[in-house]
Design an enzyme around this catalytic site. Structure first.
Site, short mmCIF file in Angstrom:
data_model
loop_
_atom_site.label_atom_id
_atom_site.label_comp_id
_atom_site.label_asym_id
_atom_site.label_seq_id
_atom_site.Cartn_x
_atom_site.Cartn_y
_atom_site.Cartn_z
N TRP A 152 0.40 -1.05 0.05
CA TRP A 152 0.13 -0.05 -0.04
C TRP A 152 0.93 1.17 0.42
O TRP A 152 0.11 1.94 -0.18
CB TRP A 152 -1.05 0.10 1.01
CG TRP A 152 -0.06 -0.43 2.58
CD1 TRP A 152 0.03 -1.53 3.25
CD2 TRP A 152 0.40 0.58 3.16
NE1 TRP A 152 0.92 -1.30 4.19
CE2 TRP A 152 1.26 -0.38 4.49
CE3 TRP A 152 1.03 2.21 2.95
CZ2 TRP A 152 2.22 0.28 5.39
CZ3 TRP A 152 1.72 2.48 4.06
CH2 TRP A 152 2.13 1.70 5.51
N ASN A 153 2.22 1.40 -0.01
CA ASN A 153 2.64 2.32 0.30
C ASN A 153 3.23 3.24 -1.03
O ASN A 153 3.30 4.53 -0.85
CB ASN A 153 4.30 2.36 1.14
CG ASN A 153 5.10 1.35 0.47
OD1 ASN A 153 4.62 0.75 -0.44
ND2 ASN A 153 6.37 1.50 1.10
N LYS A 176 -2.67 -8.86 -7.25
CA LYS A 176 -3.24 -9.11 -6.27
C LYS A 176 -2.09 -7.51 -5.64
O LYS A 176 -1.51 -8.01 -5.04
CB LYS A 176 -3.22 -9.97 -5.34
CG LYS A 176 -3.93 -9.98 -4.44
CD LYS A 176 -3.13 -10.62 -2.89
CE LYS A 176 -2.54 -9.63 -1.96
NZ LYS A 176 -3.68 -9.01 -1.46
N PRO A 177 -3.53 -6.49 -5.51
CA PRO A 177 -2.74 -5.46 -5.00
C PRO A 177 -3.09 -5.48 -3.67
O PRO A 177 -3.58 -6.46 -3.06
CB PRO A 177 -4.01 -3.69 -5.71
CG PRO A 177 -4.75 -4.74 -6.25
CD PRO A 177 -5.02 -6.32 -6.28
N GLY A 229 7.13 -6.23 -0.29
CA GLY A 229 5.61 -6.46 1.26
C GLY A 229 6.64 -7.29 2.30
O GLY A 229 8.35 -6.13 2.65
N SER A 230 6.17 -7.11 3.58
CA SER A 230 6.76 -8.03 4.74
C SER A 230 8.42 -8.72 4.58
O SER A 230 7.46 -9.30 3.35
CB SER A 230 5.82 -7.70 5.74
OG SER A 230 5.72 -9.00 5.90
N GLU A 251 10.67 -7.90 -2.83
CA GLU A 251 10.95 -6.63 -2.59
C GLU A 251 10.75 -6.78 -0.96
O GLU A 251 9.88 -5.85 -0.99
CB GLU A 251 11.34 -5.46 -3.04
CG GLU A 251 12.13 -4.46 -3.27
CD GLU A 251 11.29 -3.11 -2.64
OE1 GLU A 251 11.49 -3.38 -1.64
OE2 GLU A 251 10.88 -2.75 -3.17
N LEU A 252 11.66 -6.80 -0.35
CA LEU A 252 11.30 -6.93 1.34
C LEU A 252 11.57 -5.07 2.14
O LEU A 252 11.76 -4.51 1.95
CB LEU A 252 11.60 -8.02 2.02
CG LEU A 252 11.30 -9.21 0.89
CD1 LEU A 252 12.30 -11.07 1.49
CD2 LEU A 252 9.57 -9.18 0.91
N CYS A 285 10.20 1.44 2.29
CA CYS A 285 10.92 0.49 2.89
C CYS A 285 12.63 0.90 2.28
O CYS A 285 13.72 0.75 3.25
CB CYS A 285 11.06 -0.90 1.73
SG CYS A 285 10.68 -0.30 0.03
N GLU A 384 12.22 -2.57 11.36
CA GLU A 384 12.24 -0.85 10.44
C GLU A 384 10.97 0.06 11.29
O GLU A 384 9.65 -0.65 11.75
CB GLU A 384 11.97 -1.77 9.33
CG GLU A 384 11.26 -0.89 8.48
CD GLU A 384 10.73 -1.76 7.08
OE1 GLU A 384 10.03 -2.61 6.91
OE2 GLU A 384 10.84 -1.36 6.03
P1 ADP Z 1 2.57 -4.66 4.69
O1 ADP Z 1 2.75 -5.31 6.85
O2 ADP Z 1 3.18 -3.73 4.16
O3 ADP Z 1 0.83 -4.56 5.24
P2 ADP Z 1 2.25 -7.35 4.24
O4 ADP Z 1 4.04 -7.92 3.60
O5 ADP Z 1 2.02 -7.72 4.83
O6 ADP Z 1 3.25 -6.34 4.21
O7 ADP Z 1 1.79 -7.16 2.86
C1 ADP Z 1 2.08 -6.99 1.50
C2 ADP Z 1 0.96 -7.38 0.15
O8 ADP Z 1 1.45 -8.88 0.47
C3 ADP Z 1 -0.32 -6.87 0.13
O9 ADP Z 1 -0.79 -6.74 -0.49
C4 ADP Z 1 -1.07 -8.10 1.36
O10 ADP Z 1 -1.94 -8.02 0.96
C5 ADP Z 1 0.30 -9.04 0.60
N1 ADP Z 1 0.46 -10.44 1.91
C6 ADP Z 1 -0.20 -10.19 3.15
N2 ADP Z 1 0.02 -12.08 3.73
C7 ADP Z 1 0.19 -12.83 2.61
C8 ADP Z 1 0.08 -13.93 1.87
N3 ADP Z 1 -0.24 -14.96 3.19
N4 ADP Z 1 -0.18 -14.62 1.25
C9 ADP Z 1 -0.17 -13.44 -0.07
N5 ADP Z 1 -0.09 -12.52 0.26
C10 ADP Z 1 -0.16 -11.55 1.30
#
Ligand code: ADP
Length: 481
Positions: A152-153, A176-177, A229-230, A251-252, A285, A384
């Site tokens: 989302w950032n 998948k956004p 994402g995370s 990209e974590l 990030c 972070e």
């Molecule tokens: P943040 O903490 O920055 O939101 P996330 O890693 O939770 O980071 O989210 C980044 C993306 O990964 C989002 O689109 C989220 O919906 C997706 N996401 C979260 N959990 C899962 C999962 N188990 N499988 C696939 N995608 C996921």
């Protein structure tokens, strides 16, 4: 601006909702008011989207790159022309100042432009053979169906950084956004639609992250997962994609150090540190998470920062002079605050700001904050923060500060501020990071390879390196004679 229900699932060229009940509400993070509802898709929709992408793969991948590039050019143009409106949508769902949002949309379009150009340039090789009776070709082939998962950032640019090179290479995509920011994604898909993208080449499913992710992981047709994402979710995707030996581009998280050496231009460095830390309210990030300042200039530098931070305006991103918008949600602001409390408990001094912003809006705002008297064992120096706090530590010598900067499992971006070229080169070589900025805090650009090392990720986005992620090399050995 929006209907009550926005169709946000796009499969094989058709827009869909799941049904009136299965929805997620999108909120404006500045006011916490609902904007619209989007479809909450799951396994079924994800499977259908993968099937559509698999069906569209042969014609799309066999199409000459130059033809794919026409569509990407058009998409880039449409996005640039509409940047103001798309920026408003981005700010309304994500919160960042409108100027930043419009800048992001234009930057996102620039990625499409870059990859429109790259689409026609996936070169192979003709290898000189050691045997007279052989000829050898290396042919780049698109990997196949790509699953793209975005955060989302940067709701706009994170998508085009992935889809631009994937589509240019000849891959088809299921996107998948983030559930927090699906509306910018809907707009990007509409741009592709308008640009003449054939049905099934780009598909999108909003909804249940676990289910959609699981479909991407378990379906053999998906050959590559590209994710931002995370680190926790990245590790999960890596583990689970081993079953079908999928390619991954991850990209974590980051934990960027900024090092201000004694030869820095103090005013310039302070401006850049602020830009790095407070852009998107610190939810980037690559933003500075730890600031190391040489002891001989620490007082002056801290004063300069304090003066500038004191003038920063917090508020709704829709207001012209806002510099800091809201954090994305409650959990985000609580995490930021817990880092601040932990630091203060362990002896940090609040130089400026501190605490939740108490303005006239309901969103989760946090004051731009500077802390000094920082110890290594504080959370803020080890995790972070993803929010607007700068912890300042002083240092005595170069080796000591490089060692501290490298003492983390992350390895995304690091920054150095100095006017001394020897020092800049020495330090940039010793920093264990995928990206080093020397007197520069905006390294992300379409032509350069962006990506982390260590637990910050695998693979690159940007440049010809970014397209290589979506290509595999096929070696053809020809016997003649
Ligand atoms: P943040 O903490 O920055 O939101 P996330 O890693 O939770 O980071 O989210 C980044 C993306 O990964 C989002 O689109 C989220 O919906 C997706 N996401 C979260 N959990 C899962 C999962 N188990 N499988 C696939 N995608 C996921």
């Amino acid at each position: 601006m929006f209907e009550k229900l926005t169709k946000s699932i796009y499969i094989d060229g058709e827009w869909r909702a799941v049904n009136e009940q299965q929805t997620d509400t999108v909120y404006n993070p500045a006011t916490l008011e609902p904007i619209t509802k989007v479809a909450n898709g799951g396994k079924k929709e994800a499977e259908e989207a993968i099937k559509a992408a698999a069906k569209a793969f042969p014609p799309w991948s066999e199409m000459p790159g130059r033809k794919r590039s026409h569509i990407l050019y058009k998409a880039s143009e449409l996005m640039t022309e509409d940047a103001e409106r798309l920026g408003r949508i981005l700010t309304s769902e994500q919160g960042k100042p409108l100027k930043e949002a419009i800048g992001e949309v234009k930057g996102a379009a620039a990625f499409l432009l870059w990859y429109a150009e790259e689409a026609a340039r996936a070169y192979g090789e003709w290898l000189p053979s050691s045997a007279q009776s052989k000829r050898m070709l290396v042919i780049p082939k698109p990997v196949g169906v790509v699953g793209a998962i975005t955060p989302w950032n940067f709701p706009s640019s994170m998508i085009t950084r992935k889809l631009g090179p994937a589509l240019a290479a000849g891959c088809t995509v299921v996107l998948k956004p983030s559930e927090e920011t699906p509306l910018s994604a809907v707009e990007i898909i509409k741009v592709f639609e308008k640009a003449g993208m054939p049905k099934g080449v780009v598909n999108m499913v909003t909804g249940d992250a676990q289910q959609i992710g699981n479909a991407m992981l378990t379906n053999k047709e998906v050959r590559l997962i590209t994710f931002t994402g995370s680190t926790a979710v990245g590790k999960y995707l890596m583990r689970e994609s081993s079953e079908h030996v999928k390619k991954l581009s991850l990209e974590l998280g980051g934990h960027a150090p900024s090092i201000v050496f004694k030869d820095a231009d103090i005013d310039k460095a302070a401006k850049l540190v602020l830009a790095s830390k407070f852009r998107n309210s610190g939810q980037t990030c690559i933003c500075t998470n730890r600031l190391f300042v040489h002891e001989s200039i620490a007082d002056k530098f801290t004063e300069t920062l304090k003066e500038k931070v004191g003038k920063m305006k917090v508020g709704s991103g829709m207001e012209d002079d806002t510099e800091l918008g809201p954090l994305i949600n409650k959990a985000a602001s609580e995490k930021v605050h817990s880092h601040m409390e932990d630091a203060v408990e362990k002896g940090a001094k609040v130089v400026s700001g501190g605490g939740y912003w108490e303005g006239n809006l309901n969103g989760h705002f946090y004051n731009p904050t500077i802390l000094s008297n920082i110890d290594d064992d504080m959370k803020i120096m080890n995790e972070e923060t993803f929010g607007p706090i700068i912890p300042i530590q002083t240092f005595h010598d170069e080796n000591e500060v490089i060692q501290k900067a490298n003492d983390t499992d992350y390895g995304l971006a690091a920054y150095i501020f100095t006017e001394n070229t020897n020092q800049a080169i020495r330090a940039s070589e010793k920093l264990d990071y995928g990206i080093v900025g020397i007197n520069d805090v905006f390294p992300a650009t379409p032509e350069a390879p962006f990506g982390g090392i260590k637990q910050s990720g695998i693979g690159k986005e940007g440049g010809h390196h970014g397209m290589a992620e979506f290509l595999e090399e096929k070696y053809v050995s020809i016997g003649i004679g």
